[in-house]
Design a protein around this motif. Sequence first.
Motif, mmCIF file in Angstrom:
data_model
loop_
_atom_site.group_PDB
_atom_site.id
_atom_site.type_symbol
_atom_site.label_atom_id
_atom_site.label_comp_id
_atom_site.label_asym_id
_atom_site.label_seq_id
_atom_site.Cartn_x
_atom_site.Cartn_y
_atom_site.Cartn_z
ATOM 1 N N LEU A 9 0.856 -1.182 0.000
ATOM 2 C CA LEU A 9 0.000 0.000 0.000
ATOM 3 C C LEU A 9 0.896 1.237 0.000
ATOM 4 O O LEU A 9 1.713 1.406 0.896
ATOM 5 N N TYR A 10 0.737 2.072 -1.013
ATOM 6 C CA TYR A 10 1.585 3.250 -1.155
ATOM 7 C C TYR A 10 0.807 4.529 -0.885
ATOM 8 O O TYR A 10 -0.370 4.639 -1.226
ATOM 9 N N MET A 11 1.514 5.489 -0.282
ATOM 10 C CA MET A 11 0.970 6.823 -0.068
ATOM 11 C C MET A 11 2.048 7.817 -0.471
ATOM 12 O O MET A 11 3.233 7.487 -0.478
ATOM 13 N N LEU A 12 1.618 9.042 -0.795
ATOM 14 C CA LEU A 12 2.562 10.090 -1.177
ATOM 15 C C LEU A 12 2.885 10.944 0.039
ATOM 16 O O LEU A 12 1.986 11.424 0.728
ATOM 17 N N GLU A 13 4.175 11.133 0.299
ATOM 18 C CA GLU A 13 4.615 11.910 1.463
ATOM 19 C C GLU A 13 4.051 13.328 1.425
ATOM 20 O O GLU A 13 3.583 13.847 2.435
ATOM 21 N N GLU A 14 4.089 13.945 0.249
ATOM 22 C CA GLU A 14 3.605 15.323 0.112
ATOM 23 C C GLU A 14 2.123 15.428 0.484
ATOM 24 O O GLU A 14 1.696 16.370 1.142
ATOM 25 N N GLN A 15 1.354 14.438 0.094
ATOM 26 C CA GLN A 15 -0.075 14.455 0.399
ATOM 27 C C GLN A 15 -0.321 14.297 1.898
ATOM 28 O O GLN A 15 -1.220 14.932 2.452
ATOM 29 N N ILE A 16 0.479 13.494 2.552
ATOM 30 C CA ILE A 16 0.347 13.333 4.004
ATOM 31 C C ILE A 16 0.721 14.640 4.699
ATOM 32 O O ILE A 16 0.037 15.083 5.617
ATOM 33 N N GLU A 17 1.802 15.248 4.254
ATOM 34 C CA GLU A 17 2.256 16.510 4.849
ATOM 35 C C GLU A 17 1.189 17.600 4.761
ATOM 36 O O GLU A 17 0.997 18.370 5.695
ATOM 37 N N HIS A 18 0.514 17.679 3.617
ATOM 38 C CA HIS A 18 -0.453 18.753 3.392
ATOM 39 C C HIS A 18 -1.886 18.329 3.698
ATOM 40 O O HIS A 18 -2.809 19.135 3.573
ATOM 41 N N GLY A 19 -2.088 17.086 4.104
ATOM 42 C CA GLY A 19 -3.427 16.588 4.374
ATOM 43 C C GLY A 19 -3.954 16.916 5.763
ATOM 44 O O GLY A 19 -5.115 16.681 6.067
ATOM 45 N N PHE A 20 -3.078 17.490 6.623
ATOM 46 C CA PHE A 20 -3.456 17.804 7.993
ATOM 47 C C PHE A 20 -3.154 19.265 8.285
ATOM 48 O O PHE A 20 -2.161 19.807 7.820
ATOM 49 N N ASP A 21 -4.031 19.906 9.078
ATOM 50 C CA ASP A 21 -3.821 21.312 9.422
ATOM 51 C C ASP A 21 -2.955 21.418 10.683
ATOM 52 O O ASP A 21 -2.460 20.413 11.201
ATOM 53 N N GLN A 22 -2.802 22.655 11.194
ATOM 54 C CA GLN A 22 -1.952 22.898 12.361
ATOM 55 C C GLN A 22 -2.476 22.219 13.627
ATOM 56 O O GLN A 22 -1.721 21.922 14.543
ATOM 57 N N GLU A 23 -3.795 21.988 13.691
ATOM 58 C CA GLU A 23 -4.394 21.307 14.846
ATOM 59 C C GLU A 23 -4.420 19.790 14.656
ATOM 60 O O GLU A 23 -5.112 19.079 15.370
ATOM 61 N N HIS A 24 -3.712 19.307 13.630
ATOM 62 C CA HIS A 24 -3.592 17.882 13.330
ATOM 63 C C HIS A 24 -4.899 17.246 12.897
ATOM 64 O O HIS A 24 -5.101 16.050 13.075
ATOM 65 N N LYS A 25 -5.800 18.028 12.322
ATOM 66 C CA LYS A 25 -7.050 17.485 11.788
ATOM 67 C C LYS A 25 -6.878 17.265 10.295
ATOM 68 O O LYS A 25 -6.283 18.089 9.595
ATOM 69 N N GLN A 26 -7.424 16.149 9.831
ATOM 70 C CA GLN A 26 -7.327 15.852 8.403
ATOM 71 C C GLN A 26 -8.224 16.813 7.632
ATOM 72 O O GLN A 26 -9.404 16.954 7.933
ATOM 73 N N ILE A 27 -7.652 17.488 6.628
ATOM 74 C CA ILE A 27 -8.417 18.485 5.883
ATOM 75 C C ILE A 27 -8.677 18.070 4.442
ATOM 76 O O ILE A 27 -9.525 18.661 3.776
#
Length: 193
Positions: A129-147
Motif C-alpha cells: 500500500l503506497y501513499m505520497l509523502e507530500e499528500q500526508i504533509e499537506h493533508g493535515f492542518d496545524q491542529e492535526h485534523k485531516q483536511i
Amino acid sequence: MQIKKDFDYYHNLHNVITHALLHLLCRVATSSRFVPVPTRNEILIKFLKPKLTDKSLSNIKKDLKLMINVARKKGGNLEMRLHELNSKATRTKLVGAEKLYNLLVHLYDTEGIESRLFEEGSQAESGILYMLEEQIEHGFDQEHKQITPLSMLIQSEQAPELINSINAHGLFIAEMKEWNAKSNQAHILVHPA
C-alpha cells in the motif's frame, strides 16, 4: 517531513514491542517449567540486544537501551512494561497522522498489507500500500485534523476488500476512487470518520 519521522518511529517501536512479546511468549510456551521474571528479562535482553546494531532501528535506539536497562534493573519487569506500553498505545486518543498510522498498523496486523511512502523514480511492488509523502504533509492542518482525503494506491486482487477493512477500523471512511480489474490496481480515498 516530521510526520514521516514520527511514522517511522512509531512503526519501528510497535514492531519491536510486538515481536519481543511474541518471542517471549514462544520461549515460555516451549518451557515445561515455570519461567520466573529474571529469566524472562534475560530472554528479552537477548532478543533486544542485537536490535541496537540494526541500522533500520536507529530511530528507536534510545528506547531499546531503556528497555534493556529496565530488564537489568533489580526488581525490573520488562515484560510488564512492554504490555503497559502496548495497552497505552491502544488507549491513546489519536489525532491526525497518528490516526493514519493506527490505520496502517491495523491493515498490516489484520490484512498483512505493508505500507510505504512512494518515492519518485522507484518501482511500485505488488501487494504494498503506497501513499505520497507530500499528500500526508499537506493533508493535515496545524491542529492535526485531516483536511483533505488521502490517497492510497495498491496493486492487489484483495484491494476491494480493503475498503471494508478500513471502514471496520472506525477512524476513516474509505471509497474506491478507481479500480482496474485487469491489472488489479486500486486508488482508494480515505476520509476522516
